[in-house]
Scaffold this active site. Structure first.
Site, PDB file in Angstrom:
ATOM      1  N   ASP A 292       0.856  -1.187   0.000  1.00  0.00           N
ATOM      2  CA  ASP A 292       0.000   0.000   0.000  1.00  0.00           C
ATOM      3  C   ASP A 292       0.892   1.236   0.000  1.00  0.00           C
ATOM      4  O   ASP A 292       2.031   1.171  -0.452  1.00  0.00           O
ATOM      5  CB  ASP A 292      -0.957  -0.028   1.195  1.00  0.00           C
ATOM      6  CG  ASP A 292      -2.279   0.674   0.888  1.00  0.00           C
ATOM      7  OD1 ASP A 292      -2.243   1.883   0.623  1.00  0.00           O
ATOM      8  OD2 ASP A 292      -3.341   0.011   0.915  1.00  0.00           O
ATOM      9  N   HIS A 315       2.106   1.928  -3.191  1.00  0.00           N
ATOM     10  CA  HIS A 315       1.164   2.855  -3.811  1.00  0.00           C
ATOM     11  C   HIS A 315       1.665   4.295  -3.791  1.00  0.00           C
ATOM     12  O   HIS A 315       0.885   5.223  -3.981  1.00  0.00           O
ATOM     13  CB  HIS A 315      -0.200   2.769  -3.119  1.00  0.00           C
ATOM     14  CG  HIS A 315      -0.888   1.450  -3.311  1.00  0.00           C
ATOM     15  ND1 HIS A 315      -2.133   1.168  -2.790  1.00  0.00           N
ATOM     16  CD2 HIS A 315      -0.496   0.318  -3.958  1.00  0.00           C
ATOM     17  CE1 HIS A 315      -2.480  -0.077  -3.107  1.00  0.00           C
ATOM     18  NE2 HIS A 315      -1.500  -0.605  -3.815  1.00  0.00           N
TER      19      HIS A 315
END
Length: 465
Positions: A292, A315
């Site tokens: 993430d 991310h």
């Protein structure tokens, strides 16, 4: 003037000259000692860096330095954290060793009670305390809160060994959100070159993002610092978190440096470093590779500085999301300087929900290199992380005074710059300066820009139409 008066004046002048000479001599001695102490501290830091590089294979001296420094990158109101205590391993400090309280460190025996008892002893002691977690051992821990405030002026937690989480999910039934938490502990140093392993595989397998037949539930954050002031976290490896790896919540004056954070790319919701409602935090020289956001900065955070960050996979570096469920959210005074992102699904991103309020302002992204990054630069005021489409709303979190300076590299998507701003609250005072993003194969990339007040400076590619 009488002879007596002349003699007195002469005597007084001699006294003054003598005192001045003594003061100058003392000043030279003090400066010399200060230089020696400074060199000694630098040598000690160098030794720690070398040990850490050998242990984990990361050379922090090789962080991106291929950009010219920007003099105006720092905000004047950042507070430098001064540590007014002796060296953490000073002989005058009290030492609390978890082995003395019954910890086995064999990787299979539950050492939670031993750590809890050792912490009670350390926290109730006055003065400087060294909390020792010896190396070459693995300590199995269930959920544990290290509670403050403490009587001790400073606690240095020397984590030399490996701390591993219980993978029995029933152990977390009383608190599904935390594994290790420091609550209201001031003047804390957590360091030592050891590792903290969330043992998160069992949680990933049962996530709805991995298996859609599973219910969507929360999972523990591996390491949380809650309401801590004057905090240092450095020289640690945090890996395989159940969900978020490291979270700073409602903290003040934080120095987080030389951290290695990693988990498999497919591990769900495993943010690297999460910052919420925290003021004056400096994150530096960290390598983050997770499933993430490498760094996520959310509501209530102010004066956040992230420098020399290596990110990917993951991310990217995100502000938000902000304004979910019509909430009011504020983030301001953020600097991201000298970052390298590789193979991430986003680069530097600001994301807000429709219907929210508040602002994200005074944010600087400077000196960032992108390698094969999807969505290198993105502002999304229509963020919608849910199954059903989000309805169009009239209110929005205001995004203003955002700088992108010296951003270079390759985009894995056709659109390298995406500014999707709100119709009702357009993005204001957005500046692009010296931005060059091309396709992975060297081809042209695109920019999509909606509802934005934009200024271009220097060379910009791609440009908004």
């Amino acid at each position: 003037m009488s002879y007596i008066h002349q003699s007195i004046i002469s005597f007084n002048l001699q006294q003054v000259m003598g005192l001045t000479k003594q003061f100058l001599t003392l000043s030279i001695v003090v400066l010399s000692l200060t230089s020696l102490c400074t060199n000694s501290l630098h040598d000690d830091d160098l030794h720690n860096n070398i040990h850490f590089q050998e242990e984990y294979g990361y050379d922090f001296s090789n962080y991106p330095s291929y950009f010219s420094p920007i003099d105006d990158v720092k905000f004047d109101n950042f507070v430098k954290i001064e540590r007014p205590f002796l060296h953490p391993l000073a002989a005058s400090a009290k030492t609390t060793n978890v082995l003395d309280f019954g910890a086995k460190g064999d990787g299979s025996t539950d050492d939670t009670k031993a750590f809890e008892s050792a912490w009670t002893s350390a926290c109730s002691s006055e003065g400087v305390v060294n909390f020792m977690v010896p190396s070459d051992k693995t300590y199995l821990l269930k959920p544990l809160t290290f509670s403050g405030p403490c009587k001790s002026s400073t606690i240095t937690m020397e984590i030399g060994g490996a701390i591993k989480a219980s993978n029995n999910r029933d152990d977390y039934k009383n608190d599904l959100r935390h594994w290790l938490m420091f609550d209201s502990v001031d003047n804390l140093v957590a360091e030592g070159g050891g590792s903290i392993n969330g043992n998160g595989n069992i949680w990933w397998q049962n996530s709805c993002k991995t298996d859609e037949s599973k219910p969507c539930t929360v999972a523990p954050t591996a390491l949380t610092f809650y309401k801590c002031t004057d905090l240092v976290v450095k020289n640690l490896k945090i890996q395989n978190a159940q969900q978020i790896h490291l979270s700073f919540e409602q903290c003040k004056n934080v120095d987080a440096s030389k951290l290695v954070v990693n988990a498999p790319e497919e591990s769900p919701n495993t943010d690297g470093i999460h910052v919420t409602a925290t003021q004056n935090i400096q994150i530096s020289s960290c390598t983050i590779a997770t499933g993430d956001d490498c760094i996520s900065i959310v509501n209530g955070s102010q004066k956040v500085e992230a420098t020399d960050i290596t990110c990917g996979p993951g991310h990217g570096i995100s502000i938000g999301s902000l304004g979910s469920e019509h909430s009011e959210a504020y983030v301001s005074d953020v600097v991201v300087n000298r970052a390298k992102l590789s193979g991430t699904t986003n680069g530097v991103r600001i994301k807000t929900w429709q219907g929210g309020s508040g602002s994200a302002s005074n944010i600087k992204f400077h000196n960032v290199e992108m390698q094969n990054v999807k969505n290198p630069i993105i502002i999304d005021q229509n963020y919608c992380d849910q199954d059903e489409p989000c309805k169009e709303q009239s209110s929005a979190v205001q995004i203003k005074n955002i700088e992108y300076h010296n951003i270079n590299g390759t985009s894995a998507s056709d659109v390298a710059i995406a500014f999707d701003c709100s119709k009702s609250r357009p993005c204001q005072e957005i500046v692009l300066q010296n931005v060059n993003l091309v396709g992975v194969d060297g081809g042209k990339s695109e920019a999509v820009c909606n509802n934005i007040n934009l200024q271009n400076m220097g060379t910009i590619s791609p440009r908004c139409p």
